[in-house]
Each structure stands twice: as C-alpha cells, then as structure tokens.
Design an enzyme around this catalytic site. Structure first.
Site, PDB file in Angstrom:
ATOM      1  N   GLY A 239      29.780  44.746  39.643  1.00  0.00           N
ATOM      2  CA  GLY A 239      29.860  43.631  40.578  1.00  0.00           C
ATOM      3  C   GLY A 239      29.816  42.277  39.876  1.00  0.00           C
ATOM      4  O   GLY A 239      30.497  41.331  40.278  1.00  0.00           O
ATOM      5  N   THR A 240      29.024  42.190  38.827  1.00  0.00           N
ATOM      6  CA  THR A 240      28.905  40.920  38.102  1.00  0.00           C
ATOM      7  C   THR A 240      30.261  40.512  37.541  1.00  0.00           C
ATOM      8  O   THR A 240      30.710  39.363  37.717  1.00  0.00           O
ATOM      9  CB  THR A 240      27.868  41.068  36.961  1.00  0.00           C
ATOM     10  OG1 THR A 240      26.602  41.353  37.559  1.00  0.00           O
ATOM     11  CG2 THR A 240      27.770  39.816  36.120  1.00  0.00           C
TER      12      THR A 240
ATOM     13  N   ASN B  27      21.606  40.087  49.371  1.00  0.00           N
ATOM     14  CA  ASN B  27      20.876  41.184  48.734  1.00  0.00           C
ATOM     15  C   ASN B  27      19.372  41.129  48.983  1.00  0.00           C
ATOM     16  O   ASN B  27      18.698  42.142  48.905  1.00  0.00           O
ATOM     17  CB  ASN B  27      21.144  41.210  47.227  1.00  0.00           C
ATOM     18  CG  ASN B  27      21.062  39.844  46.593  1.00  0.00           C
ATOM     19  OD1 ASN B  27      21.744  38.903  47.014  1.00  0.00           O
ATOM     20  ND2 ASN B  27      20.235  39.704  45.580  1.00  0.00           N
TER      21      ASN B  27
ATOM     22  N   SER C  36      30.528  47.129  43.868  1.00  0.00           N
ATOM     23  CA  SER C  36      29.790  47.799  42.794  1.00  0.00           C
ATOM     24  C   SER C  36      29.419  49.210  43.241  1.00  0.00           C
ATOM     25  O   SER C  36      29.011  49.418  44.383  1.00  0.00           O
ATOM     26  CB  SER C  36      28.520  46.998  42.489  1.00  0.00           C
ATOM     27  OG  SER C  36      27.772  47.653  41.495  1.00  0.00           O
TER      28      SER C  36
ATOM     29  N   HIS D 160      26.992  51.329  41.966  1.00  0.00           N
ATOM     30  CA  HIS D 160      25.613  51.855  41.889  1.00  0.00           C
ATOM     31  C   HIS D 160      24.761  51.486  43.101  1.00  0.00           C
ATOM     32  O   HIS D 160      23.622  51.938  43.212  1.00  0.00           O
ATOM     33  CB  HIS D 160      24.942  51.462  40.570  1.00  0.00           C
ATOM     34  CG  HIS D 160      24.528  50.032  40.440  1.00  0.00           C
ATOM     35  ND1 HIS D 160      23.240  49.621  40.636  1.00  0.00           N
ATOM     36  CD2 HIS D 160      25.223  48.922  40.110  1.00  0.00           C
ATOM     37  CE1 HIS D 160      23.157  48.313  40.418  1.00  0.00           C
ATOM     38  NE2 HIS D 160      24.353  47.866  40.108  1.00  0.00           N
TER      39      HIS D 160
ATOM     40  N   THR E  51      40.572  49.942  28.434  1.00  0.00           N
ATOM     41  CA  THR E  51      40.734  51.359  28.801  1.00  0.00           C
ATOM     42  C   THR E  51      39.810  51.697  29.963  1.00  0.00           C
ATOM     43  O   THR E  51      38.626  51.339  29.948  1.00  0.00           O
ATOM     44  CB  THR E  51      40.405  52.254  27.584  1.00  0.00           C
ATOM     45  OG1 THR E  51      41.283  51.861  26.527  1.00  0.00           O
ATOM     46  CG2 THR E  51      40.602  53.728  27.901  1.00  0.00           C
TER      47      THR E  51
ATOM     48  N   CYS F 173      17.675  41.024  39.615  1.00  0.00           N
ATOM     49  CA  CYS F 173      18.128  40.124  38.547  1.00  0.00           C
ATOM     50  C   CYS F 173      17.124  39.017  38.302  1.00  0.00           C
ATOM     51  O   CYS F 173      17.109  38.414  37.249  1.00  0.00           O
ATOM     52  CB  CYS F 173      19.475  39.518  38.904  1.00  0.00           C
ATOM     53  SG  CYS F 173      20.678  40.789  39.154  1.00  0.00           S
TER      54      CYS F 173
HETATM   55  N1  PLP Z   1      26.168  40.882  43.959  1.00  0.00           N
HETATM   56  C1  PLP Z   1      25.103  41.294  44.671  1.00  0.00           C
HETATM   57  C2  PLP Z   1      24.911  40.776  46.064  1.00  0.00           C
HETATM   58  C3  PLP Z   1      24.190  42.186  44.109  1.00  0.00           C
HETATM   59  O1  PLP Z   1      23.133  42.584  44.815  1.00  0.00           O
HETATM   60  C4  PLP Z   1      24.414  42.652  42.785  1.00  0.00           C
HETATM   61  C5  PLP Z   1      23.448  43.571  42.125  1.00  0.00           C
HETATM   62  O2  PLP Z   1      22.266  43.370  42.142  1.00  0.00           O
HETATM   63  C6  PLP Z   1      25.547  42.195  42.094  1.00  0.00           C
HETATM   64  C7  PLP Z   1      26.392  41.314  42.720  1.00  0.00           C
HETATM   65  C8  PLP Z   1      25.828  42.635  40.687  1.00  0.00           C
HETATM   66  O3  PLP Z   1      26.380  43.913  40.652  1.00  0.00           O
HETATM   67  P1  PLP Z   1      26.306  44.793  39.287  1.00  0.00           P
HETATM   68  O4  PLP Z   1      24.881  45.231  39.160  1.00  0.00           O
HETATM   69  O5  PLP Z   1      27.251  45.922  39.536  1.00  0.00           O
HETATM   70  O6  PLP Z   1      26.754  43.901  38.182  1.00  0.00           O
END
Ligand code: PLP
Length: 373
Positions: free
Chosen positions: A69-70, A144, A187, A189, A225, A313
């Site tokens: 996601g990042t 989140n 994302s 996970h 890849t 985070c």
């Molecule tokens: N965006 C939100 C709202 C999230 O909660 C998170 C993960 O905590 C992310 C982005 C980042 O995703 P990833 O952990 O796959 O980099």
C-alpha cells in the site's frame, strides 16, 4: 493469544498459503519469460489481477501490482504531481503516513500542499477543497485509526482524486467503476493475504507516469519482476474477502457494536471516536480518560491480548494520534487510546475476554493514578 489488531495486519488465510505454495516451489519461472514453463506463472498473475479487480469493482487491466500500500500511495501521488499544470495538492489531515509524509516530502516552492480538516465526528469539514478544480486531491476511503468513511466520489467531478483503499477493501462493498477516482491504493496483508504485496488502480485511459522505471512489467505502470507467489496470494485473499464481505457488514459489525456497548456501560466516560460517522464495521477506537495508553496496553499484553494505540506506523513514535488530534479529541497524556480491530475470524469469546480484561485494567490504573495524585 487474542489478536484484535487487524487494521495493523491480519493472519494469512490457510487457503491463501495453499494457493501460493506452488509458486514458491515448482512454478518459479519469471512470468515474462518466453518458454512454456513460464506460462503458468503468467496466467496466475493475470488471474489474480481479475480477482483483485472484482473486489473493488474495477477491470483487470486497471490493476497493477506493487510492493504494498505504501508504494501504491507514493506512486499515485508521484503520478498526479508529475502532470503539467499541477501546482497544488490537497489531502485530508487524517491520511495515512504513506500519503501525508509523501505529500510533505514533495512540498516545495512550486507545489502548495493543503490539508483539509475534519470535525469532532471525523467527517470532512463542509466546503470545497482549498485547491482549484482540476488539481489533485488525496482522500482515503476509510481511516485506519477510527474507521471513518469519506464520501470520496463526491469530489471526483471537480478534482483528480487518489483514494487510499487499504482499509476499506474487503470490509465494505467498493465499486471503483463509477466512482470517478483516478488512482487507488490496495494492500494484501490487511485482508488475510501476504505482506509485501499491494496494487495500484489506474483508471482506464489515464496515461500514468511511473514511480519505478525499468522493464515494462505491469503494463509499464510498475517496473520489476513480479512477486508471483505474493500476487497469487493477494488474488486468493481478494476472492475470499469478497466471498465473506456480507459477514463483515452483519456479524462482525454486531460483534463490534456489542463490545462497544458493553464497555461503555462499564466505563461511562469512555469515548468511541467516530461513532457518529459512517464507519468501517470492524474498527473501534476507544479513548479512556484517566489512564495512560502504554500502561493499559501493557496490562492487556500481559494477558495475551494484542490491541494497539492506533496506527502501527506511528507506534513507538509515542506521539498522540494525528487523527484524534485533528478531531479535537483528548488524545495524549491523561487519556488512553485503544484501537480494537476485528477480522472475519474474530469471535464473541475474544471480545468477551477483552472486555473482561479491559474494565478491571482501567479501574486499576485509575486507582493507581488517584493514589499518586
Ligand atoms: N494506507 C493505510 C490506510 C494503511 O492502514 C496502511 C497500513 O498500515 C497503508 C496504507 C500501508 O500499506 P502497506 O503496509 O501495505 O505498505
């Protein structure tokens, strides 16, 4: 162990692991290779693209795999800022760090970054975004920390919208097809898939400026890849999340609501952040006056209960949540914040154990506080 921190990450579904296994063991070919041996890997990537697209109401060609996601959030903002004529970027002040910090990192003399406020319920403040029509706007679909949902589609007629779908996908029905958003981040996970794999949605017809440049994998949107096993796992996780979506909105929501009612009865001054706003069915952000977050988390941890204070985070940074501060809620010394987030595997017994541990822990900490003050 009782795991109720599913907005941080989820346990991998055994069916997902099973689907991934052949692509770690026998089917290790590079999907771009020209021989027959690589065909199975290439087909598996294509099939996963369709599964992820189905979860968010998109076409398979609009989904491009990333490392998570990042990266998807960074890549989307990089693309929006790369377009000629972009002079400003608006974002809500409660975005995830991968949007907020990227935007702040790119702020410079030629790029204005404007943050949009929220009210005490967590809803966006009324009024138009402060950047001109046609400029980019980053608005997460669901938060989140609180689970509060933003009406993203209302903004897509006038602004170029990127939405962070990481928390919403698999918890709410989402259809990007008619939403008008230009880009979106996903994302695996967070939906019982593997870590280190995600996707960016790019609306059909948009000419995308990539962040990672190299080979022309992923239709030139993301070089490198492909992580075939991760992609296959993401596809399977998306398929299962779609299958169980109904339960999220019914059983899991009822479990969460029942838990909130029970603890609010026992702790009458407890605040549930975002309770009055449209909210994800699995998330409960509690503010408990009269005790400290770290002490409360530690007491629960001693009983094998995993919950968090907010975003994983920001955990360890020891700073009050920027989301709760933006809502004007008491987050910081003197009030503990506790995020409880369920998954489709969560049970009533787990929530009963949490309530049974939480109420005495709060009383104990309040008693200790009263004795030392
Ligand atoms: N965006 C939100 C709202 C999230 O909660 C998170 C993960 O905590 C992310 C982005 C980042 O995703 P990833 O952990 O796959 O980099």
């Amino acid at each position: 162990m009782i795991y109720l921190d599913n907005n941080a990450t989820t346990r991998i579904d055994p069916e997902v692991l099973e689907a991934m296994r052949p692509f770690q063991e026998q089917e290790y070919a590079n999907p771009s290779s020209p021989y027959t041996f690589a065909r199975k890997a290439a087909l598996a990537v294509q099939s996963a693209r369709g599964q992820v697209a189905a979860l968010v109401g998109a076409s398979a060609e609009e989904i491009h795999f990333t490392s998570g996601g990042t990266e998807a959030n960074n890549a989307a903002l990089n693309h929006l800022l790369a377009t000629g004529g972009t002079t400003a970027l608006a974002l809500s002040c409660v975005e995830h760090a991968s949007v907020r910090n990227y935007a702040l990192h790119r702020r410079q003399d030629t790029l204005r970054v404007e943050q949009l406020g929220v009210d005490v319920r967590g809803n966006l403040l009324p009024g138009a975004p402060v950047v001109a029509a046609g400029q980019p706007l980053a608005l997460m679909w669901a938060n989140n920390e609180t689970g509060v949902i933003f009406p993203v589609s209302e903004f897509t007629r006038d602004w170029r919208v990127h939405t962070d779908l990481v928390q919403a996908a698999g918890k709410l029905p989402v259809s990007l097809r008619f939403s008008g958003v230009e880009t979106a981040a996903l994302s695996a996970h967070k939906i019982h898939g593997p870590k280190g794999i995600g996707a960016i949605y790019v609306r059909a017809g948009v000419s995308f400026t990539p962040l990672l440049v190299g080979g022309d994998q992923e239709q030139g949107v993301r070089a490198g890849t492909e992580n075939v096993a991760g992609i296959v796992g993401f596809g399977k996780a998306a398929e299962l999340a779609l299958r169980h979506l109904g339960r999220m909105g019914s059983e899991i929501r009822e479990l969460r609501d029942g838990f909130e009612e029970r603890v609010a009865r026992e702790i009458p001054d407890l605040v549930v952040a975002g309770r009055a706003a449209p909210r994800l069915p699995n998330t409960s952000m509690l503010i408990v006056p009269g005790c400290e977050t770290e002490a409360l988390l530690a007491l629960l941890d001693l009983q094998g209960i995993c919950v968090s204070s907010g975003s994983a985070c920001a955990a360890g940074a020891n700073e009050p949540s920027h989301v709760l501060r933006a809502m004007g809620l008491p987050a910081g010394p003197g009030a503990a914040t506790l995020r409880v987030s369920l998954s489709r595997f969560s049970t009533r017994e787990e929530l009963d154990s949490l309530s049974a541990a939480l109420v005495p822990a709060v009383r104990r900490l309040r008693g200790a506080g009263a004795r030392t003050s």
